[in-house]
Scaffold this active site. Sequence first.
Site, PDB file in Angstrom:
ATOM      1  N   GLU A   1       1.499  -0.589  -4.868  1.00  0.00           N
ATOM      2  CA  GLU A   1       0.279   0.317  -5.391  1.00  0.00           C
ATOM      3  C   GLU A   1       0.911   1.661  -5.927  1.00  0.00           C
ATOM      4  O   GLU A   1       0.921   2.682  -5.236  1.00  0.00           O
ATOM      5  CB  GLU A   1      -0.671   0.419  -4.374  1.00  0.00           C
ATOM      6  CG  GLU A   1      -1.700   1.424  -4.585  1.00  0.00           C
ATOM      7  CD  GLU A   1      -2.436   2.171  -3.649  1.00  0.00           C
ATOM      8  OE1 GLU A   1      -1.844   2.290  -2.400  1.00  0.00           O
ATOM      9  OE2 GLU A   1      -3.469   2.850  -3.777  1.00  0.00           O
TER      10      GLU A   1
ATOM     11  N   ASP B   1       0.881  -1.163  -0.065  1.00  0.00           N
ATOM     12  CA  ASP B   1      -0.041   0.210   0.030  1.00  0.00           C
ATOM     13  C   ASP B   1       0.983   1.490   0.010  1.00  0.00           C
ATOM     14  O   ASP B   1       2.004   1.290   0.693  1.00  0.00           O
ATOM     15  CB  ASP B   1      -1.010  -0.032   1.470  1.00  0.00           C
ATOM     16  CG  ASP B   1      -1.832   0.941   1.182  1.00  0.00           C
ATOM     17  OD1 ASP B   1      -2.737   1.093   0.169  1.00  0.00           O
ATOM     18  OD2 ASP B   1      -2.129   1.753   2.244  1.00  0.00           O
TER      19      ASP B   1
ATOM     20  N   ASP C   1     -10.269   0.965  -4.896  1.00  0.00           N
ATOM     21  CA  ASP C   1     -10.099   2.451  -4.912  1.00  0.00           C
ATOM     22  C   ASP C   1     -10.478   3.131  -5.917  1.00  0.00           C
ATOM     23  O   ASP C   1     -10.289   4.479  -6.249  1.00  0.00           O
ATOM     24  CB  ASP C   1      -8.345   2.517  -4.902  1.00  0.00           C
ATOM     25  CG  ASP C   1      -7.707   2.322  -3.504  1.00  0.00           C
ATOM     26  OD1 ASP C   1      -8.415   2.597  -2.215  1.00  0.00           O
ATOM     27  OD2 ASP C   1      -6.799   1.724  -3.516  1.00  0.00           O
TER      28      ASP C   1
END
Lengths: 482, 482
Positions: free
Chosen positions: A240, A210, A323
């Site tokens: 990410e 992340d 997301d």
Amino acid sequence: MQIHTPDWVKHAVFYQIFPDRFSRSQQLKQKLLSAVAFEDWASTPTLYGYKGGDLWGVIERLDYLTELGITAIYFTPIFQSASNHRYHTHDYYKVDPLLGGNEAFAALLEAAHSRHIKVVLDGVFNHASRGFFFFHDILENGRLSPWLDWFKIDAWPLSPYNVEQPANYACWDNNRALPQFNHDNPVVREYIMEVAEYWIRAGIDGWRLDVPECVTAEGFWQEFRERVKAINPEAYIVGEIWTDASQWLDGTQFDGVMNYLFAAPTIAFAAGDRVQMEYVQDRSYKPYPALFAVEYAATIERLLSLYDWQLQLTQLNLLASHDTARLMTIAGGDRESVEIATLLLLTFPGAPSIYYGDEVGLPGGIDPDSRQGFPLETQWDRKLLAYHRELIALRHRYRALRTGSYKSLHASGQSYVFERRLDDETVLVAVNAGTEPARAVLDAPPGTPASVVFGPGTASCDGPQLQLELPPRSGTILAEPL
Amino acid sequence: MQIHTPDWVKHAVFYQIFPDRFSRSQQLKQKLLSAVAFEDWASTPTLYGYKGGDLWGVIERLDYLTELGITAIYFTPIFQSASNHRYHTHDYYKVDPLLGGNEAFAALLEAAHSRHIKVVLDGVFNHASRGFFFFHDILENGRLSPWLDWFKIDAWPLSPYNVEQPANYACWDNNRALPQFNHDNPVVREYIMEVAEYWIRAGIDGWRLDVPECVTAEGFWQEFRERVKAINPEAYIVGEIWTDASQWLDGTQFDGVMNYLFAAPTIAFAAGDRVQMEYVQDRSYKPYPALFAVEYAATIERLLSLYDWQLQLTQLNLLASHDTARLMTIAGGDRESVEIATLLLLTFPGAPSIYYGDEVGLPGGIDPDSRQGFPLETQWDRKLLAYHRELIALRHRYRALRTGSYKSLHASGQSYVFERRLDDETVLVAVNAGTEPARAVLDAPPGTPASVVFGPGTASCDGPQLQLELPPRSGTILAEPL
């Protein structure tokens, strides 16, 4: 340097699961979970509510995933966290009790592996939750905390909850719920490395990282890779990163990134001006404006030139995630946009990743709406599911679709044709994103396949040329039948 | 009902360890603990500071405990907690990282057991910390938390840290850091029972229960006993009850309590008017006013009549704990008060418990002062240590001191004599708490021992009577030499 990336990823089809929303177990396995009140599964998700999906429930659905052709799962976070998305890590060594805890995860890992399904977890290592023990200790003991140097304190007192006072510590995205680690502290670094090693030793097949661009401590991700790969050289590390990830894709850090640079132009090409701006504006990727085939081809070629080919083959390609809004909704409910984009996803180099529910037509706007409960079977779009199954099967059948070279052959108007080739296996993928029938005429050197193995298009040989008739809003695949 | 209590406790000598203050390991075992800044070991303790004692350090001191004659350790809490005393439990399944974590505890348990030392842990089951996951989830998600019913919410919003607003949840002692469990919730109950079972299965030898009188849910402690004893019938369950504990000492709940009802009169008798009121006033026990021998005898006899004899033999007798000032300080530094009380402690039915450091004369007022770092060897009171060693050895030598009957024989002025008798073994204990020499003349039926095995007193037989000369401020023990 010879770049090495995990071979299995090149052949994988991923399924991204948001654990609170995918599957709630039918059988109560743990007394702790009796009498827990959840939001209605089918209701619109809220920011703070839980729907009670769990890992026992995922086990119950592994047959479904196997039938779909899935060979790897990427789980958004599963560690103990007081948030339904679990990006607020409270304990890196515990699977959330609502998910069934470490016991359920061990069972899941075994069940998945026995079906040859890999499991990749989400590592949130930039920040923790304000309830995370080492930060909590600072809240409790102030300057006397032995863990003071684990976070970045600006001033005293800290205000973790009272928004009328400044938080006085560094936090992610200005969110005081998420204090940011001090990665310059070697002990913090060691802590995170040990977490990563622990779960790799426990058998997971990789880490999705992340917001890794927020962790700027020198050599951090290099060490992360070294320590993870020392335990499992074939572990997958995927970051990410929404933009050009060259900085991290140098062979010493990640094997791939979440490929929003693929998602954006693919949506812009497949959905074109159907894209509903409210779902994509001001996001970290730009699936607009509409792209014609020539622009799409150029964008894709540029993307494929960014990184070493070994890294291209282990990108995590996607059309949507927790997301983003879901493509079905972005495209205003236009199923053909979803179909065309899905065909492009499943024929692209790199591992395709299906966001849970996309395969049955689950809609969803910006989060939390994109995190709805997986629909009941009665609400599935069965045609779309069949479409996914067929394409995934095709990808598994043709090695060229996985590791073959990529070459644009034709781009005109809204028609686009490219080739995937590996040794003597060639697959042609032809897409007509326009609303009118299209024709594409290609050079057809020996070995060019002329058999349609998927889709409504037709092909005819005309001497050294191949003529493709491409019905509107569809994709067609040609290959030697196997 | 035949009451059964664990036999080993009747023969045990306990040592109470406050883990942050007993021993800091010399060898760094875990990278996580490098570079942690602690308060100076020898400085006056603070409410919020840590001194960094750990369980690796306890292992290094097991030889010391063995030489002292210790056969059981009661640890104040060791679970992950953001407080130096660790009564604010953050995680019931984790040993605090500062202590070395679960790894260090497993090593300690093995090392202790190999030396035949039992290990009893402190269970804080009335309340948890505001960082405890299930409460933290309520802080984060409010009414939507799936764990809402785990605590007792009065109103919204909650204010865990901002003292200008009401906390709005039930907490122990009005301390918002310590939200109180809702024990009426069967899932909470199950959670606590599973914690208790988990550590018993992990090999601990018992639970000391913090403020158990606050947990009033019907049948809670009965179920606790049943589930713990189902795994280890010889596990010790000892409650922190400062008063008449008859309600819990009925054979279906605890095996004993922390016997402050023994401590108080014993201090009042041994230290008398030396007791410094500032250290004992407004506490939960009353080691004052000064007692003469007749009053002391009556108080002790009343105490011994409160509970079944099997429960008397498994009381946890003590003179001080982390919750009191140390006797050395209470008595204004008068070492003889400590010696006399210690002799009474080590000859009383029930398991004596030495609060770490008392054996070497460590002083300390009300907490946090009573929680000082264990002193360097150069600062030990070696005479007091030898005194403890000798008395503990004596207790181990004479079975009558452990499980023999108790009978007052003489009480006059500040002189007190009692007998412990088991089968044909009799031990006489004679104490003169006064500042003048004293004489006690007792009936001496056959079997009365006339040999002084400890202390400065002398004995002479005079026909059917035994005449004891008791020097001031001392205790003497008579027995058949073994």
